[in-house]
Motif scaffolding. Structure first.
Motif: not given
Length: 119
Positions: A57-61, A81-86
């Motif tokens: 669950r660190i990065l998107p699925p 970016d689209l998943s809210g992770v910079t």
């Protein structure tokens, strides 16, 4: 840098980067240097994608990352970016062009001031 508060801050930043590094490695991600001794980790997408456990669950699925190949660091940055992770795209050993990198740089300097603790 000579103040005790800055030294404490720097130690927390490093501890968080090492915790991130350890967590990613345990979940099957390949880090370029095998770990970190600075404020960020450098993730090798090509060396990681076939090893990452789907439950991570660190990065998107994991299905989001399917089909990424060498040179897809920019694409992975967009997905994050689209998943809210910079994060930042970054070259890794074996890349032929800085325009098409295969790595992701994950920094954590801002985590410490926002949360005021070490993970």
């Amino acid at each position: 840098a000579s103040q005790a508060s800055f030294r404490t801050y720097a130690k927390r930043v490093l501890a968080n980067a090492q915790a991130l590094s350890d967590g990613l490695t345990r979940r099957g991600f390949r880090l370029v240097s095998g770990g970190t001794d600075v404020h960020f980790v450098l993730l090798d997408l090509v060396g990681s994608l076939d090893r990452v456990r789907p439950s991570s669950r660190i990065l998107p699925p994991s299905h989001v990352w399917t089909g990424l190949a060498r040179g897809d660091g920019a694409r992975a940055q967009l997905v994050a970016d689209l998943s809210g992770v910079t994060l930042n795209k970054n070259t890794v050993p074996g890349d032929q062009s800085a325009l098409n990198p295969s790595g992701l740089r994950l920094g954590n300097v801002l985590v410490v001031p926002k949360n005021r603790h070490t993970f």
